[in-house]
Design a protein around this motif. Structure first.
Motif, short mmCIF file in Angstrom:
data_model
loop_
_atom_site.label_atom_id
_atom_site.label_comp_id
_atom_site.label_asym_id
_atom_site.label_seq_id
_atom_site.Cartn_x
_atom_site.Cartn_y
_atom_site.Cartn_z
N LEU A 1 0.80 -1.17 0.02
CA LEU A 1 0.08 -0.06 0.13
C LEU A 1 0.94 1.43 -0.05
CD1 LEU A 1 -2.62 -0.97 2.71
CD2 LEU A 1 -2.91 -1.03 0.06
N GLN A 2 2.08 1.30 0.62
CA GLN A 2 3.09 2.41 0.80
C GLN A 2 3.41 2.76 -0.70
OE1 GLN A 2 5.44 1.16 4.08
NE2 GLN A 2 4.72 2.89 5.32
N ARG B 1 2.28 1.91 -3.51
CA ARG B 1 1.30 2.31 -4.38
C ARG B 1 0.80 4.06 -4.24
NH1 ARG B 1 -4.73 0.82 -2.45
NH2 ARG B 1 -4.23 2.65 -0.93
N ASP B 2 0.87 4.24 -2.70
CA ASP B 2 0.61 5.59 -2.56
C ASP B 2 1.97 6.47 -3.02
OD1 ASP B 2 -1.71 5.06 -1.13
OD2 ASP B 2 -0.61 4.96 0.86
N MET B 3 3.26 5.66 -3.27
CA MET B 3 4.45 6.44 -3.55
C MET B 3 4.19 6.85 -5.45
SD MET B 3 7.26 4.07 -2.09
CE MET B 3 8.36 4.77 -3.41
N GLY B 4 2.95 6.18 -5.87
CA GLY B 4 2.80 6.63 -7.15
C GLY B 4 3.41 5.68 -8.24
N THR C 1 3.07 2.03 -10.14
CA THR C 1 1.86 1.07 -10.56
C THR C 1 1.94 -0.21 -10.62
OG1 THR C 1 2.50 1.59 -12.79
CG2 THR C 1 1.19 3.36 -12.04
N ALA D 1 8.76 8.86 -4.88
CA ALA D 1 7.13 9.57 -4.48
C ALA D 1 6.89 10.80 -4.74
CB ALA D 1 7.01 9.24 -2.87
#
Length: 271
Positions: free
Chosen positions: A2-3, A5-8, A10, A267
């Protein structure tokens, strides 16, 4: 995940051991359910023959479909470094491609995966004779900067190498770069001309990764995977294999890993 993904980011490239049981295949795939990241599953066609590679590829895809996961498949990891004859690797890729397409898999399948885009790596790709391989078998390569040195001259060379990879494989689109990165170990040069040892800081490695990724994006490279998520525990200050990570080795007391400047730079990149 999840981290990440949150960094951008894909997607994630992750390894499937050659002898993985069905239980292990499921254990590797299940964390991606709901994570919002498309996994590229690396198989090891450099050690599996065509029949075994095909069988594992089909098993992996079947479990992914049962979990509702969209995945991509990479058929080998640096077969040139493993000493696999390029014609043999081409045969394994063809067999696995046929098995996957026959099983209804419509996702991207990557072959090639040469260890670098240097002279030997390009020669390996050329010797695979891509004119005889399926037209929708995508090309994957690895590319690390010569002597771990970032800079303008490295990027100029890199652009020529990408074009050369397209030429030797007969593809009209650039190859995917399924490994790239910079380590922070001491780097030495033992051949002529002599050169002093140097070492990239985390911040320098972060800047180099970002510069390369922006160049790849500008050239239309369809996929780039940064090697790698975690640092290992180095055995010496020259243990570069352990020092490619964008997250630290585990703390000796707590076991906690921390994100390094390389991760923060990723990120902060534009999408």
């Amino acid at each position: 995940l999840l981290q990440i993904r949150d960094m951008g980011l894909t997607g994630v490239r992750t390894d499937m051991p050659p002898q993985a049981s069905d239980d292990l295949v499921g254990a590797i795939l299940r964390p991606f359910v709901g994570a919002g990241l498309a996994p590229l599953i690396l198989l090891h066609g450099e050690v599996l023959d065509g029949l075994a590679l095909s069988a594992q590829a089909v098993r992996v895809v079947a479990q992914a479909q049962a979990l509702g996961l969209t995945i991509e498949i990479e058929l080998a990891n640096e077969p040139d470094l493993a000493g696999v004859d390029p014609r043999m690797m081409a045969e394994r890729c063809s067999a696995a491609w046929l098995a996957l397409r026959s099983a209804g898999f419509e996702g991207v399948i990557y072959g090639g995966s040469a260890m670098n885009l240097h002279k030997n790596g390009l020669a390996y790709l050329e010797a695979m004779d891509w004119s005889r391989l399926p037209s929708d078998l995508a090309v994957a390569v690895h590319r690390y900067a010569p002597r771990n040195t970032p800079g303008a001259s490295h990027l100029q060379s890199l652009q020529h190498e990408i074009v050369a990879a397209m030429e030797v494989t007969g593809r009209i689109t650039p190859p995917a770069i399924t490994e790239m990165g910079y380590h922070t170990a001491v780097q030495t040069r033992t051949f002529w001309p002599p050169r002093r040892a140097f070492r990239l800081t985390d911040e320098q490695a972060a800047a180099a990764i970002v510069a390369d990724l922006r160049a790849y994006a500008g050239w239309g490279v369809p996929r780039v995977d940064v090697f790698q998520i975690n640092c290992g525990v180095p055995t010496s200050d020259t243990d570069y294999e352990a020092l490619y990570g964008v997250r630290s080795a585990p703390d000796e007391t707590t076991g906690i890993r921390t994100w390094l400047p390389q991760a923060f730079a990723l990120a902060e990149m534009d999408a």
